[in-house]
Design a protein around this motif. Structure first.
Motif, mmCIF file in Angstrom:
data_model
loop_
_atom_site.group_PDB
_atom_site.id
_atom_site.type_symbol
_atom_site.label_atom_id
_atom_site.label_comp_id
_atom_site.label_asym_id
_atom_site.label_seq_id
_atom_site.Cartn_x
_atom_site.Cartn_y
_atom_site.Cartn_z
ATOM 1 N N LEU A 58 -3.525 5.426 4.000
ATOM 2 C CA LEU A 58 -4.401 4.250 4.736
ATOM 3 C C LEU A 58 -5.566 5.182 5.398
ATOM 4 C CD1 LEU A 58 -3.485 0.644 3.885
ATOM 5 C CD2 LEU A 58 -5.251 1.936 2.533
ATOM 6 N N LEU A 75 -4.611 6.628 -4.512
ATOM 7 C CA LEU A 75 -5.496 5.868 -4.240
ATOM 8 C C LEU A 75 -4.902 4.666 -4.253
ATOM 9 C CD1 LEU A 75 -8.862 7.672 -4.792
ATOM 10 C CD2 LEU A 75 -8.086 6.617 -3.173
ATOM 11 N N ALA A 76 -3.834 4.823 -5.905
ATOM 12 C CA ALA A 76 -3.586 3.387 -6.340
ATOM 13 C C ALA A 76 -2.511 3.050 -4.628
ATOM 14 C CB ALA A 76 -2.821 3.518 -7.964
ATOM 15 N N ASN A 113 -3.688 1.670 -2.169
ATOM 16 C CA ASN A 113 -4.150 0.105 -2.886
ATOM 17 C C ASN A 113 -3.046 -0.476 -2.929
ATOM 18 O OD1 ASN A 113 -6.833 -0.971 -3.508
ATOM 19 N ND2 ASN A 113 -5.480 -1.856 -5.828
ATOM 20 N N ARG A 114 -1.944 0.202 -3.099
ATOM 21 C CA ARG A 114 -0.529 -0.987 -2.519
ATOM 22 C C ARG A 114 0.018 -0.958 -0.992
ATOM 23 N NH1 ARG A 114 3.135 1.044 -6.450
ATOM 24 N NH2 ARG A 114 1.999 1.658 -7.838
ATOM 25 N N ILE A 164 -2.403 -2.364 0.831
ATOM 26 C CA ILE A 164 -3.547 -2.841 1.969
ATOM 27 C C ILE A 164 -3.189 -4.158 2.148
ATOM 28 C CG2 ILE A 164 -6.045 -4.084 1.950
ATOM 29 C CD1 ILE A 164 -6.830 -1.406 -0.418
ATOM 30 N N LYS A 169 -7.304 -5.138 6.992
ATOM 31 C CA LYS A 169 -7.767 -5.595 4.799
ATOM 32 C C LYS A 169 -8.965 -4.524 5.044
ATOM 33 C CE LYS A 169 -3.774 -8.264 3.907
ATOM 34 N NZ LYS A 169 -3.543 -9.487 3.521
ATOM 35 N N GLY A 174 -9.917 -1.916 1.985
ATOM 36 C CA GLY A 174 -9.790 -1.983 1.361
ATOM 37 C C GLY A 174 -11.768 -2.148 0.258
ATOM 38 N N VAL A 220 -10.663 1.772 0.317
ATOM 39 C CA VAL A 220 -9.804 2.643 -0.669
ATOM 40 C C VAL A 220 -10.511 1.835 -2.634
ATOM 41 C CG1 VAL A 220 -7.619 2.445 -2.344
ATOM 42 C CG2 VAL A 220 -7.769 1.993 0.262
ATOM 43 N N GLY A 221 -11.085 0.734 -2.161
ATOM 44 C CA GLY A 221 -11.961 0.100 -3.582
ATOM 45 C C GLY A 221 -12.886 1.135 -4.280
ATOM 46 N N ARG A 223 -11.790 4.177 -5.088
ATOM 47 C CA ARG A 223 -11.250 4.709 -6.802
ATOM 48 C C ARG A 223 -12.362 3.873 -8.012
ATOM 49 N NH1 ARG A 223 -6.716 0.032 -7.537
ATOM 50 N NH2 ARG A 223 -5.533 1.238 -9.298
#
Ligand code: DAH
Length: 380
Positions: free
Chosen positions: A16, A55-56, A59-60, A62, A70, A74, A77-78, A81
């Motif tokens: 992250l 990236l997935a 995401n996990r 977070i 967060k 978030g 990452v969002g 993605r």
């Protein structure tokens, strides 16, 4: 309060770290841009946007961050993605468009090429026309009868009341296969008669009467031979159809009605026919059957400025010979002319094909060129 839990510190969660997310994002975008076709793009998608993509996985992670961290992680990452997803979609559309354009070019059909490399062929129009005529008569209860093309003179001439001195028996018209017994030896051993290539289908009348029970209603299509040179209007091999009806009480009116029905069925309604007196040894009385020209309906006769090619502006077309079966023919076949009478009709198919379909040269019918036969269609 306990010391901050290190594992909640975003700085400590490798995946992250902002630069890691940016790097994953850049790598993904570069891979998307580099995908050269849809297969490659599918692999790129699974590697950079699939469940196990960086990236997935990020995401996990977070969920494990402290609340204040967060939101930012978030968002980062969002956005990454989202950007990758959008790039994938755009590239996908681009590659699909490219593929469609390529397919259009690669799979273009040259409509000028022959559509069928092994053409199915075509039935000869003489066959289809003759079958059509057979159909008209079988629908009225007639049977199809056949006879040999190499025929005894007795059937071809004598039994049909064509005596030995009749002009049709001279060498001019007839192909002789064997001369009669006594002359030069070889002959039909049973009758002593010579053997010829039949000059007409009329001998099938005799064969039918000898072979069948009365009453007899037969239609006899077949090939016949005459010593003619091949030219635009003659061929030494041609086709005829013969009609014979022998029953109790048959009159010329039955002949006329039958022929009218045939003309209507083959050429259409409302065409007058006429019987012109004529002579044939095997019929008495004899006639030629004419029908009003189905193209000009007789108008060309009075209309010199509108000539008709089908009837040569005669107004009438000659179809063939006919008449009431000569009692001598019936007797030759063992039929009692006091009890039975009959009518007969015979005509050439080539000639009918010529005027019915405006075929100008008979040679086209015998040469076997599929370019002639194909336009007539398959007509099964
Ligand atoms: N056999 C004749 C010919 O070839 C045609 C013909 C005339 C047939 C009159 C018939 C008939 O049956 O009645 O010229």
């Amino acid at each position: 309060m306990s010391a901050p839990n290190k594992s909640y510190d975003p700085v400590e969660v490798e995946a992250l770290k902002p630069e890691e997310i940016d790097r994953a994002r850049e790598q993904a975008l570069a891979a998307v841009a580099a995908a050269g076709d849809l297969d490659e793009l599918r692999e790129v998608k699974s590697a950079h946007a699939g469940d196990r993509s960086p990236l997935a996985l990020a995401n996990r992670e977070i969920g494990a961050l402290p609340p204040h961290a967060k939101a930012e992680a978030g968002k980062r990452v969002g956005q990454a993605r989202g950007a990758v997803g959008k790039a994938l979609k755009i590239r996908q559309e681009e590659l699909e468009r490219e593929r469609d354009e390529r397919v259009l070019v690669e799979e273009a059909v040259d409509v000028t090429l022959p559509y069928d490399r092994t053409p199915a062929g075509a039935r000869h129009p003489l066959t289809t026309l003759s079958e059509r005529i057979e159909d008209v008569f079988t629908a009225m209860g007639y049977e199809v009868a056949e006879g040999p093309e190499v025929e005894a003179e007795w059937f071809n001439f004598d039994a049909l009341n064509l005596g030995p001195d009749h002009p049709a028996r001279t060498m001019q018209d007839t192909f002789f296969v064997e001369s009669p017994a006594g002359e030069q030896g070889g002959a039909d051993p049973e009758s002593g008669s010579g053997v010829v290539l039949r000059t007409h289908t009329s001998p099938v009348q005799i064969r039918s009467l000898l072979e069948r029970e009365l009453p007899v209603y037969v239609i006899c299509p077949g090939r016949v031979y005459r010593t003619d040179e091949l030219d635009a209007t003659h061929t030494p091999v041609f086709s005829q159809v013969e009609l014979l009806a022998v029953d109790e009480g048959l009159t010329m009116a039955d002949l006329r009605g039958t022929l009218d029905h045939m003309v209507r069925t083959l050429f259409g309604e409302g065409l007058a026919t006429r019987l012109r007196p004529s002579y044939f040894p095997f019929t008495e009385p004899s006639a030629e059957l004419d029908m009003v020209c189905f193209v000009c309906r007789g108008d060309s006769v009075h209309n010199p400025e509108r000539p008709c090619r089908t009837c040569s502006s005669e107004g009438w077309i000659e179809l063939g010979g006919c008449g009431m079966v000569n009692p001598r023919v019936l007797r030759a076949c063992g039929v009692d002319p006091e009890r039975y009478s009959g009518f007969a009709f015979g005509f050439g198919i080539e000639r009918m094909l010529m005027f019915r379909h405006s075929v100008e040269d008979m040679r086209d019918m015998v040469e076997g060129d599929a370019r002639f036969t194909r336009p007539f269609g398959m007509e099964i």
